[in-house]
Design an enzyme around this catalytic site. Structure first.
Site, PDB file in Angstrom:
ATOM      1  N   LYS A   1      31.825  45.446  44.189  1.00  0.00           N
ATOM      2  CA  LYS A   1      32.523  46.592  44.703  1.00  0.00           C
ATOM      3  C   LYS A   1      32.274  47.505  45.481  1.00  0.00           C
ATOM      4  O   LYS A   1      31.615  47.505  46.035  1.00  0.00           O
ATOM      5  CB  LYS A   1      33.370  47.647  43.520  1.00  0.00           C
TER       6      LYS A   1
ATOM      7  N   SER B   1      39.832  49.721  38.122  1.00  0.00           N
ATOM      8  CA  SER B   1      39.484  49.573  39.083  1.00  0.00           C
ATOM      9  C   SER B   1      39.008  49.089  39.636  1.00  0.00           C
ATOM     10  O   SER B   1      39.134  48.416  41.338  1.00  0.00           O
ATOM     11  CB  SER B   1      39.583  51.185  40.118  1.00  0.00           C
TER      12      SER B   1
ATOM     13  N   SER C   1      37.109  51.266  34.313  1.00  0.00           N
ATOM     14  CA  SER C   1      37.409  51.015  35.661  1.00  0.00           C
ATOM     15  C   SER C   1      37.156  49.430  35.667  1.00  0.00           C
ATOM     16  O   SER C   1      36.507  48.532  36.689  1.00  0.00           O
ATOM     17  CB  SER C   1      37.203  51.594  36.710  1.00  0.00           C
TER      18      SER C   1
END
Length: 455
Positions: free
Chosen positions: A73, A148, A172
């Site tokens: 990420k 996210s 997330s």
């Protein structure tokens, strides 16, 4: 090159392929990057590895992740890659060092295929990014991937990489895993190192893991935590089913899929126990000051620790999303959370939630809780403020994160595992949770559920 037959290759599959000489580590990485490029319309990646990395991934023979491509990420530092956190002000930021969690994986032989797209500054549940583009769901590109850590979930779901790193504040990792049809794990808070990560809350944030199957997570968790074991069976387990709150107002198709998953657990010998975490709504309402108070401070700490050549003020000033900007500005210039409010939430408020979880597990002698990871499956791109649930417009952010948030505040481990699909073919995730520190047992039980299949 690898064949199309390894589209969903596990870590073990790729290790065997290399050991048998069917593909070199370089070929494995090149194939992973090609899969990433072929799925470019899903917008899962912000940056892919360049030619210097693919030319010679290096000798990693004998290491547990030798030559295994992993996605990260883009709020986690990987030396040699930008770390944008999905926001314009960090577009050109290149950290000098790996985050500690990345360093552990690199030392275990992993290679890094790229940095994945995300919700700007990790502050949302859709991964609809105004700067780097919307992350699209691999099962239906007109739908959200969840956030996210949406790009990491997509990278695993399409088989580009067997494992990806994300982060998890209040869902997330688990939410996009549920919506995209892969496994998403939030460990006990503090189990993995936090350094070198753009995060919103020191109290709530943790690195999270994505994989196509739970055994891969068991391997990676062992590398990151040093803890072994975790083998488990479902027979004889007391599975708590917290109907109130977690099963309220569910999408009907999703509910059917979850109920079928519960019946598979029962059919495998689990005892389903109706249970409740007392006063959950009220307790969670008292905890909202925590993330708001910590948000701008965490950005400043990250930039200072990495010796970035710009300030948190400059990054905040360049935020592209109105929702994301408002979160920072509210604490900096609006109705700021006070030290007293923050202290009360961290102290009495959080302790009350932790005690409620303990009372639930101990009072009903539960091994694990089981419930839907999200109240609804993926909804259309662009529905960022509200989504339709049972004929009503509801807050999209709060609804998607409703079931995953409590474990984050209680600091307990939580995992979303594919439970099946709706009649429309959309993935549904079932969440399992155990008390703090029971990560290996949780992963073991999730692996046992996975072995039952979704039929």
């Amino acid at each position: 090159m690898l064949s199309e037959g390894v589209e969903t290759a596990s870590v073990d599959d790729l290790l065997v392929i290399q050991q048998n000489g069917a593909a070199s580590p370089r070929e494995v990485l090149i194939e992973a990057l090609e899969r990433c490029r072929r799925a470019g319309d899903l917008n899962a990646f912000i940056t892919l590895a360049d030619d210097s990395e693919t030319a010679s991934p290096g000798s990693r023979e004998g290491l547990p992740l030798a030559g295994i491509p992993i996605a990260v990420k883009d709020c986690i530092d990987v030396a040699g890659f930008p770390c944008t956190a999905g926001t314009p002000g960090l577009r050109d930021w290149r950290p000098r060092h790996d985050a500690p969690i990345v360093a552990r994986l690199r030392a275990a032989g992993a290679v890094f295929a790229g940095k994945t797209n995300l919700h700007e500054l990790t502050l949302g549940a859709s991964s609809d990014n105004p700067t780097f583009g919307r992350v699209r769901n691999p099962h239906a590109p007109e739908l959200i991937a969840g956030g996210s850590s949406g790009g990491s979930a997509v990278a695993v779901a399409i088989g580009a990489v067997p494992v990806a790193l994300g982060t998890d504040t209040v869902g997330s990792s688990r939410v996009p895993a549920a919506l995209c049809g892969c496994v998403g794990f939030r460990p006990t808070t503090g189990r993995y190192p936090h350094g070198g990560i753009v995060q919103g809350s020191l109290t709530l944030d943790t690195p999270g893991l994505f994989a196509g199957n739970v055994p891969d997570l068991l391997l990676v968790d062992h590398i990151l935590s040093g803890e072994g074991g975790g083998e488990s069976e479902i027979a004889g387990k007391r599975v708590g089913v917290p109907r109130r709150y977690f099963y309220d107002d569910l999408d009907p198709e999703l509910e059917v899929t979850i109920e079928a998953a519960l019946q598979r657990l029962a059919g495998a010998g689990a005892e389903l126990i109706e249970t409740e975490i007392g006063g959950l709504d009220e307790k969670l309402a008292q905890l909202s000051p925590i993330a708001s108070f910590e948000l701008p401070r965490e950005l400043a700490f990250y930039l200072a620790a990495g010796r970035a050549p710009f300030t948190a003020w400059a990054v905040i000033d360049a935020i592209a999303g109105d929702f994301e900007r408002a979160h920072y500005e509210e604490q900096l210039w609006g109705q700021a959370i006070s030290e007293r409010q923050y202290g009360e939430a961290l102290g009495g408020g959080r302790k009350a939630l932790v005690d409620a979880y303990a009372a639930c597990f101990e009072g009903d002698r539960l091994d694990v809780l089981a419930f839907p990871a999200t109240p609804l499956p993926a909804r259309p791109l662009g529905d960022d403020e509200t989504v339709c649930l049972n004929g009503r417009a509801v807050n999209a952010h709060d609804t998607y994160l409703r079931n995953t948030a409590p474990a984050s505040f209680a600091a307990i481990p939580s995992i979303s595992v594919p439970a099946g699909e709706t009649a429309a073919g959309l993935p549904v995730g079932i969440c399992f949770e155990m008390p703090r520190g029971r990560d290996r047992a949780l992963l073991g039980l999730a692996a046992a559920f996975e072995r039952l299949g979704s039929a």
